[in-house]
Write an enzyme that holds these catalytic residues in place. Structure first.
Site, PDB file in Angstrom:
ATOM      1  N   LYS A 291       0.831  -1.215   0.000  1.00  0.00           N
ATOM      2  CA  LYS A 291       0.000   0.000   0.000  1.00  0.00           C
ATOM      3  C   LYS A 291       0.866   1.266   0.000  1.00  0.00           C
ATOM      4  CE  LYS A 291      -1.830   1.772   3.952  1.00  0.00           C
ATOM      5  NZ  LYS A 291      -1.647   3.216   4.153  1.00  0.00           N
ATOM      6  N   ASN A 292       1.827   1.327   0.911  1.00  0.00           N
ATOM      7  CA  ASN A 292       2.531   2.593   1.081  1.00  0.00           C
ATOM      8  C   ASN A 292       3.531   2.890  -0.039  1.00  0.00           C
ATOM      9  OD1 ASN A 292       0.984   3.223   3.264  1.00  0.00           O
ATOM     10  ND2 ASN A 292       2.467   2.500   4.786  1.00  0.00           N
TER      11      ASN A 292
ATOM     12  N   ARG B 254      -3.784   9.960   3.755  1.00  0.00           N
ATOM     13  CA  ARG B 254      -2.556  10.628   4.159  1.00  0.00           C
ATOM     14  C   ARG B 254      -1.651  10.923   2.970  1.00  0.00           C
ATOM     15  NH1 ARG B 254      -1.925  13.757   8.118  1.00  0.00           N
ATOM     16  NH2 ARG B 254       0.238  14.282   8.379  1.00  0.00           N
TER      17      ARG B 254
ATOM     18  N   CYS C 266      -5.002   7.990   9.191  1.00  0.00           N
ATOM     19  CA  CYS C 266      -5.286   7.488  10.534  1.00  0.00           C
ATOM     20  C   CYS C 266      -4.956   8.527  11.607  1.00  0.00           C
ATOM     21  CB  CYS C 266      -4.458   6.230  10.818  1.00  0.00           C
ATOM     22  SG  CYS C 266      -4.886   4.843   9.761  1.00  0.00           S
TER      23      CYS C 266
ATOM     24  N   ASP D 156       3.539   0.004  12.336  1.00  0.00           N
ATOM     25  CA  ASP D 156       2.285  -0.484  11.736  1.00  0.00           C
ATOM     26  C   ASP D 156       2.003  -1.943  12.094  1.00  0.00           C
ATOM     27  OD1 ASP D 156       1.856   1.988  10.665  1.00  0.00           O
ATOM     28  OD2 ASP D 156       2.655   1.509   8.682  1.00  0.00           O
TER      29      ASP D 156
ATOM     30  N   ARG E 228      -9.263   0.328   3.460  1.00  0.00           N
ATOM     31  CA  ARG E 228      -8.275   1.253   2.881  1.00  0.00           C
ATOM     32  C   ARG E 228      -6.959   0.543   2.605  1.00  0.00           C
ATOM     33  NH1 ARG E 228      -6.547   5.112   6.742  1.00  0.00           N
ATOM     34  NH2 ARG E 228      -4.845   5.181   5.272  1.00  0.00           N
TER      35      ARG E 228
ATOM     36  N   ASP F 194       6.119  19.439   9.248  1.00  0.00           N
ATOM     37  CA  ASP F 194       7.179  20.451   9.234  1.00  0.00           C
ATOM     38  C   ASP F 194       8.416  20.005   8.442  1.00  0.00           C
ATOM     39  OD1 ASP F 194       7.180  18.661  11.615  1.00  0.00           O
ATOM     40  OD2 ASP F 194       9.156  19.556  11.917  1.00  0.00           O
ATOM     41  N   GLN F 195       8.706  18.697   8.452  1.00  0.00           N
ATOM     42  CA  GLN F 195       9.908  18.240   7.746  1.00  0.00           C
ATOM     43  C   GLN F 195       9.719  18.257   6.223  1.00  0.00           C
ATOM     44  OE1 GLN F 195      12.890  17.643   9.450  1.00  0.00           O
ATOM     45  NE2 GLN F 195      11.580  18.550  11.004  1.00  0.00           N
TER      46      GLN F 195
ATOM     47  N   ARG G 220       0.054  14.841  13.636  1.00  0.00           N
ATOM     48  CA  ARG G 220       0.846  14.336  12.503  1.00  0.00           C
ATOM     49  C   ARG G 220       1.424  15.537  11.742  1.00  0.00           C
ATOM     50  NH1 ARG G 220      -1.799   9.107   9.549  1.00  0.00           N
ATOM     51  NH2 ARG G 220       0.336   8.908   8.838  1.00  0.00           N
ATOM     52  N   PRO G 221       2.531  16.088  12.259  1.00  0.00           N
ATOM     53  CA  PRO G 221       3.072  17.315  11.668  1.00  0.00           C
ATOM     54  C   PRO G 221       3.663  17.076  10.282  1.00  0.00           C
ATOM     55  CG  PRO G 221       4.539  16.496  13.387  1.00  0.00           C
ATOM     56  CD  PRO G 221       3.356  15.585  13.362  1.00  0.00           C
TER      57      PRO G 221
HETATM   58  N1  EPU Z   1       7.083  13.668  11.764  1.00  0.00           N
HETATM   59  C1  EPU Z   1       7.393  14.959  12.113  1.00  0.00           C
HETATM   60  N2  EPU Z   1       7.404  15.902  11.129  1.00  0.00           N
HETATM   61  C2  EPU Z   1       7.106  15.621   9.832  1.00  0.00           C
HETATM   62  C3  EPU Z   1       6.785  14.287   9.479  1.00  0.00           C
HETATM   63  C4  EPU Z   1       6.768  13.337  10.484  1.00  0.00           C
HETATM   64  O1  EPU Z   1       7.660  15.262  13.277  1.00  0.00           O
HETATM   65  O2  EPU Z   1       7.144  16.540   8.994  1.00  0.00           O
HETATM   66  C5  EPU Z   1       7.079  12.627  12.806  1.00  0.00           C
HETATM   67  C6  EPU Z   1       5.698  12.012  13.009  1.00  0.00           C
HETATM   68  O3  EPU Z   1       4.934  12.764  13.916  1.00  0.00           O
HETATM   69  C7  EPU Z   1       6.053  10.642  13.514  1.00  0.00           C
HETATM   70  C8  EPU Z   1       7.356  10.308  12.791  1.00  0.00           C
HETATM   71  O4  EPU Z   1       7.878  11.555  12.348  1.00  0.00           O
HETATM   72  O5  EPU Z   1       6.302  10.693  14.883  1.00  0.00           O
HETATM   73  C9  EPU Z   1       7.234   9.387  11.597  1.00  0.00           C
HETATM   74  O6  EPU Z   1       6.281   9.880  10.669  1.00  0.00           O
HETATM   75  P1  EPU Z   1       6.389   9.561   9.111  1.00  0.00           P
HETATM   76  O7  EPU Z   1       6.462  10.863   8.388  1.00  0.00           O
HETATM   77  O8  EPU Z   1       7.463   8.557   8.878  1.00  0.00           O
HETATM   78  O9  EPU Z   1       4.981   8.888   8.810  1.00  0.00           O
HETATM   79  P2  EPU Z   1       4.078   9.072   7.530  1.00  0.00           P
HETATM   80  O10 EPU Z   1       4.913   9.213   6.325  1.00  0.00           O
HETATM   81  O11 EPU Z   1       3.005  10.073   7.798  1.00  0.00           O
HETATM   82  C10 EPU Z   1       4.058   6.535   6.913  1.00  0.00           C
HETATM   83  C11 EPU Z   1       3.001   5.494   6.670  1.00  0.00           C
HETATM   84  C12 EPU Z   1       2.360   5.087   7.971  1.00  0.00           C
HETATM   85  C13 EPU Z   1       3.411   4.625   8.963  1.00  0.00           C
HETATM   86  C14 EPU Z   1       4.531   5.662   9.100  1.00  0.00           C
HETATM   87  C15 EPU Z   1       5.706   5.187   9.938  1.00  0.00           C
HETATM   88  C16 EPU Z   1       2.238   6.088   4.452  1.00  0.00           C
HETATM   89  C17 EPU Z   1       1.146   6.620   3.599  1.00  0.00           C
HETATM   90  N3  EPU Z   1       2.006   6.053   5.761  1.00  0.00           N
HETATM   91  O12 EPU Z   1       3.371   7.653   7.481  1.00  0.00           O
HETATM   92  O13 EPU Z   1       1.517   3.995   7.644  1.00  0.00           O
HETATM   93  O14 EPU Z   1       2.844   4.416  10.221  1.00  0.00           O
HETATM   94  O15 EPU Z   1       5.043   6.011   7.802  1.00  0.00           O
HETATM   95  O16 EPU Z   1       6.258   4.041   9.394  1.00  0.00           O
HETATM   96  O17 EPU Z   1       3.278   5.685   3.947  1.00  0.00           O
HETATM   97  C18 EPU Z   1      -0.316   2.575   7.756  1.00  0.00           C
HETATM   98  O18 EPU Z   1       0.045   2.076   6.677  1.00  0.00           O
HETATM   99  O19 EPU Z   1      -1.203   2.077   8.483  1.00  0.00           O
HETATM  100  C19 EPU Z   1       0.301   3.818   8.187  1.00  0.00           C
HETATM  101  C20 EPU Z   1      -0.250   4.619   9.062  1.00  0.00           C
END
Ligand code: EPU
Length: 424
Positions: free
Chosen positions: A22-23, A93, A117, A309, A403, A125-126, A122-123
């Protein structure tokens, strides 16, 4: 109300096939915006995040055709920048990858804030830090119709970006934007997940010049244009891990096929620690219950650590282990919302005050109950719990599960589960 009904207590035995990740799929779907050409994408999971992703592209002007259940043809030549539909973008997302892809292609971007989710804050900023480093002006407007807008005067310029936290989404978004920027971009402290490697492989197959994906330093030499390609998505390690845990939780013997066993190392290691037999083949893993489940400690971390996950599904197994197990969440602030649902099934779980660790006191067995899928992986966990429990479990809010899990009732029924989807 649409729901799953599970009659538990049947060991899962036989062979179950995993679909595409999925991701990786959701990143590659939006990455096609960069190609401006025809792409064929194969091994896409048949899930609503994929159909919603293509629906967004279509509404932006792309020509999309579904060739078979898992294959789409897409041509994004006529995509209009900034035209992503608000309601659909809010459902998922990964729609924030529209930003990186539009920036890379048009030098500007505009989309609604993404959904997905609920794990607490879920910031992004990065992501924004990365876009700014490449020369974009970024505005976020948080109102009734929140949106993010990026502009540049004359396109993006490559730069070095150090990620303050390891973020899958930010790493992917910066890769997308940088792949057509002027000059070289280096992402330091990049995420190393297999779907980042898969996206880099897709982009490179389209003519991008990306090296180092899968390590913490990714180098992207911007190119002027990308071309169409024919690409097959890698298998979904979280779907595979979910079925591995379902096998162990039900006292079963399951061979999970179409997987990359290396991606499952952290899950396999923990199952072995608990006393479960795990055997690896080239493209399959066999998980066989030995009848015992020992308590363990797990901390979720970015890849190659134990995946966040898999926290809820592993939590179910911890409920059934002998003694006290501990799960520490190292990625999200609020990942234990599933605990209240498992408690309805007789689980004995204590979440500590920080909300980032939980102690699971093993119980003899779980019992069927009426529970909710509070998010995607929490939903997978209550299915696993229902399969292992005595009696009947009814699961509502299953749109979360649909999803991300392809064909889940048929797949589970094929290995002996009693599960049905009752439509609305
Ligand atoms: N974070 C920041 N700033 C940012 C981005 C992230 O502080 O700008 C923090 C988040 O708050 C969190 C950590 O960094 O504490 C990791 O977040 P990440 O950005 O890696 O997560 P994501 O890209 O939003 C993806 C997957 C999630 C999975 C996470 C972690 C997708 C679409 N989603 O989310 O998958 O939990 O990586 O591996 O790729 C799922 O498939 O059920 C799912 C939620």
């Amino acid at each position: 109300m649409e729901r799953f009904v599970v009659n538990g207590g049947k060991p899962l035995c036989g062979s179950i096939e995993v679909g595409g990740m999925k991701n990786a799929a959701v990143a590659i779907i939006f990455a096609t915006i960069l190609n401006e050409d025809e792409c064929i994408i194969r091994n896409l999971p048949d899930i609503s995040d994929v159909s919603d992703g293509f629906a967004i592209l279509e509404q932006m002007g792309a020509d999309v055709e579904r060739l078979d259940r898992n294959t789409y043809r897409v041509n994004t030549k006529n995509v209009v920048c900034g035209s992503s539909p608000y309601e659909l973008v809010r459902k998922m997302r990964a729609s924030y990858y529209i930003l990186g892809a539009e920036l890379g292609r048009f030098g500007r971007a505009h989309t609604a804030f993404p959904g997905g989710c609920d794990f607490g804050v879920r910031p992004i900023d990065q992501h924004i830090k990365g876009f700014r480093a490449l020369g974009a002006d970024v505005t976020t407007v948080e109102s009734e119709k929140s949106y993010i807008e990026c502009t540049t005067e004359s396109g993006l310029e490559g730069a070095t970006v150090y990620m303050d936290v390891v973020s899958v989404g930010a790493t992917i978004n910066i890769m997308l934007a940088a792949s057509r920027a002027n000059g070289v971009t280096v992402i330091e402290n990049a995420a190393r997940e297999p779907h980042i490697v898969d996206l880099a492989n897709f982009l490179n197959a389209s003519g991008a010049m990306i090296s180092g994906a899968g390590t913490d330093t990714i180098k992207i030499k911007g190119v002027e244009k990308l071309r169409g390609t024919d690409y097959t998505i890698i298998p979904d390690m979280i779907e595979a891990g979910t079925y591995m845990i379902a096998a162990a939780a039900t006292g079963g013997d399951l061979t999970i096929t179409n997987v990359i066993p290396k991606h499952l190392d952290s899950v396999s290691a923990k199952l072995i620690d608990m006393g479960v037999e795990v055997e690896e083949f080239d493209e399959a893993v066999r998980v066989k219950s030995t009848g015992k489940l020992e308590a363990i400690e797990v901390k979720t971390l970015p890849y190659p650590g134990f995946p966040t996950d898999m926290n809820p599904q592993m939590g179910v197994l911890m409920c059934l282990a002998t003694g006290n197990s501990v799960m520490r969440e190292g990625v999200w602030d609020s990942r234990f919302r599933y605990v209240e649902e498992l408690k309805l099934m007789g689980a004995d779980i204590q979440v500590d005050q920080s909300g980032k660790a939980a102690t699971f006191k093993g119980v003899e067995n779980l019992v069927g109950a009426h529970v909710r899928a509070v998010d995607l992986r929490a939903g997978a966990a209550v299915i696993v719990a229902g399969l292992a429990a005595k009696g009947t479990t009814e699961i509502t809010q299953i749109h979360h599960i649909l999803r991300g899990y392809e064909n889940i009732t048929e797949k589970l029924r094929g290995v002996g589960a009693e599960i049905i989807l009752i439509p609305d």
